[in-house]
Scaffold this motif. Sequence first.
Motif, PDB file in Angstrom:
ATOM      1  N   ALA A 370       0.826  -1.206   0.000  1.00 14.10           N
ATOM      2  CA  ALA A 370       0.000   0.000   0.000  1.00 14.10           C
ATOM      3  C   ALA A 370       0.862   1.257   0.000  1.00 14.10           C
ATOM      4  O   ALA A 370       0.548   2.248  -0.667  1.00 14.10           O
ATOM      5  N   LEU A 373       2.098   2.004  -3.560  1.00 10.50           N
ATOM      6  CA  LEU A 373       1.145   2.249  -4.641  1.00 10.50           C
ATOM      7  C   LEU A 373       1.190   3.707  -5.079  1.00 10.50           C
ATOM      8  O   LEU A 373       1.384   4.611  -4.269  1.00 10.50           O
ATOM      9  N   ASN A 374       0.979   3.924  -6.374  1.00 13.08           N
ATOM     10  CA  ASN A 374       0.895   5.283  -6.887  1.00 13.08           C
ATOM     11  C   ASN A 374      -0.387   5.920  -6.347  1.00 13.08           C
ATOM     12  O   ASN A 374      -1.470   5.340  -6.496  1.00 13.08           O
ATOM     13  N   PRO A 375      -0.315   7.085  -5.728  1.00 14.95           N
ATOM     14  CA  PRO A 375      -1.518   7.677  -5.101  1.00 14.95           C
ATOM     15  C   PRO A 375      -2.591   8.060  -6.102  1.00 14.95           C
ATOM     16  O   PRO A 375      -3.764   8.172  -5.725  1.00 14.95           O
ATOM     17  N   THR A 377      -3.379   6.383  -9.198  1.00 13.57           N
ATOM     18  CA  THR A 377      -4.066   5.244  -9.812  1.00 13.57           C
ATOM     19  C   THR A 377      -4.213   4.060  -8.867  1.00 13.57           C
ATOM     20  O   THR A 377      -4.938   3.112  -9.193  1.00 13.57           O
ATOM     21  N   ARG A 378      -3.535   4.066  -7.721  1.00 15.14           N
ATOM     22  CA  ARG A 378      -3.495   2.943  -6.788  1.00 15.14           C
ATOM     23  C   ARG A 378      -2.926   1.694  -7.433  1.00 15.14           C
ATOM     24  O   ARG A 378      -3.237   0.554  -7.041  1.00 15.14           O
ATOM     25  N   ARG A 426      -6.018   8.366 -14.522  1.00 10.78           N
ATOM     26  CA  ARG A 426      -6.817   7.414 -13.744  1.00 10.78           C
ATOM     27  C   ARG A 426      -7.632   6.506 -14.675  1.00 10.78           C
ATOM     28  O   ARG A 426      -7.765   5.304 -14.435  1.00 10.78           O
TER      29      ARG A 426
END
Length: 541
Positions: A370, A373-375, A377-378, A426
């Motif tokens: 977590a 993760l890229n903030p 696109t998650r 996104r």
Amino acid sequence: MHSWTDTLRFAFQPVVNLATGGVTALEVLARPETGDVLAEARRDPDLDGRLAVLALRAATRQSTPLPLHLNVFAGTLADLGGLGPLNEAVRAAGRMPWEVTLDLVPPYTHVPHRALLEAVGALRGQGFRISTDGVGDGDAPLRLLADLSPDLLKLDCSMLAHPAAVRAMRTLCEGSGALLAVEGVETERQYAVALSAGAHLAQGELFAPPARLPAADVYVPPRPPAVLATSRSGPYVREFLRPAALLPVDASAGQVRALLTGSPDVSGVLLVDRCGVPVRSVHRSRFLLTMSGRYGHALYAERPAAKLGDPPRTVGADPTAWEVLDVVAVGGRDRTSDDVAVVDRRGRCVGVVRLADLVRALAESRIEEAAALNPLTRLPGSDAITAEVDRRIVAGRAFTLSWLDVDDFKRVNDSAGFAAGDELIRSVGRALQRAATGSTCVGHIGGDDFLVLADPDGLEQTAAALLDARWSAGGLPVTLSLATVVCAPASVSDHRQAAACLAPLKQAAKAMRGAAWVLGRPGLPGHEVRRGPAVTAVQAG
């Protein structure tokens, strides 16, 4: 007559599992009070074989249930072709051969490698486990290590000064299913480096020094927070092995009770047949509750303990922790705390794993994931994808690695605004996740750049879903470019080489107008244009 055995003593040093912090085995070390019997043993194979038998008997006198590591010179095995007296001594001690790991000690120079491999094969056939000792400070050639395919590879602590080399050994171990240990660990810094480089086991003065009596407790430093999870798909079962408490399948309930009351850390007992295959599993709490009830001891003490056990839950050493949770989920809730027996290819028990260890490790791995993760696109970043690339290379799997980005993304931000640009990113990320099938992995490495790792036959559908869609941002039409390198087994050595092959393909795709897809292969000139305004079979490289 005075004998050298009169002045020979043995010391015990714990082997610590870095994932659980528990002692997984004891190495038995010869400690002569006078003379140099070890130097003599190096020259005399028969003497070295006798030392291994004496070490086993010394451990038997300590009544320790832990698996044992016994040292034997590589030249001894090549010369004797095996260790017949040791096999007999193991049986006489009531042990199973797979509870004993033979640490092959250098030198290897002048040792006939074919004879050594034949001897190791014979010992494996008897059930013994094999470890290579002193790697990095000895003279073991890499080819011999690969041919031996040890169950455990022991690195000398001096290699911790070169973490990249330790990670390379970890990769070698992953390819053969071996565990990686570091011996001689003396400081907490060395412990932290061993952890971050991917070692599974360790031993050294930091945890507990060699002692005449097996250590009841070991010191394990707090786990550094920067240590990342081993694998996005979860750590492997073999990293969490604990010693199994084994008794014959015909053991009485009284024998099981004596083992449990004398070993408070044992959470259960496995009843095994003559080959070491688990037949019944006896859970500590349920068993002792039955035995402590009114008339419990009188009723059950002399009866077979198997009547108070359950069918064992077993897994191999290769599944991930997530797959073990699937095994635990089958059956009644009252068995969720039972140990899971880990078995080898012959079905013999090599240890157990505990649910608490797995749950903790999986929770830590998800927290680390977590955080990475890229903030926007998650999606995971490049580290997760490149680590999986290296795993597929080691496993000898063919794969495709693709680089996807938005054409002229700066114009999108300048004309439509950064909010529209963010929403476009996104949307592309969501489309990638929907299109990913099977073992496809997608990652967002920053800005408008994405990575896609897929099987060779699983990319066409993903490419079509992305490149043939109509994209826009703030009313502006947008196109995507895709560059793919197709890597056959052994065509690249690691993720860095794969990325280097991908870079010129990305440039070729970006040089084309509109949606484009360029595909190439390592070592081959030119590239194939799969999508573009002027599709041709091969462009000159």
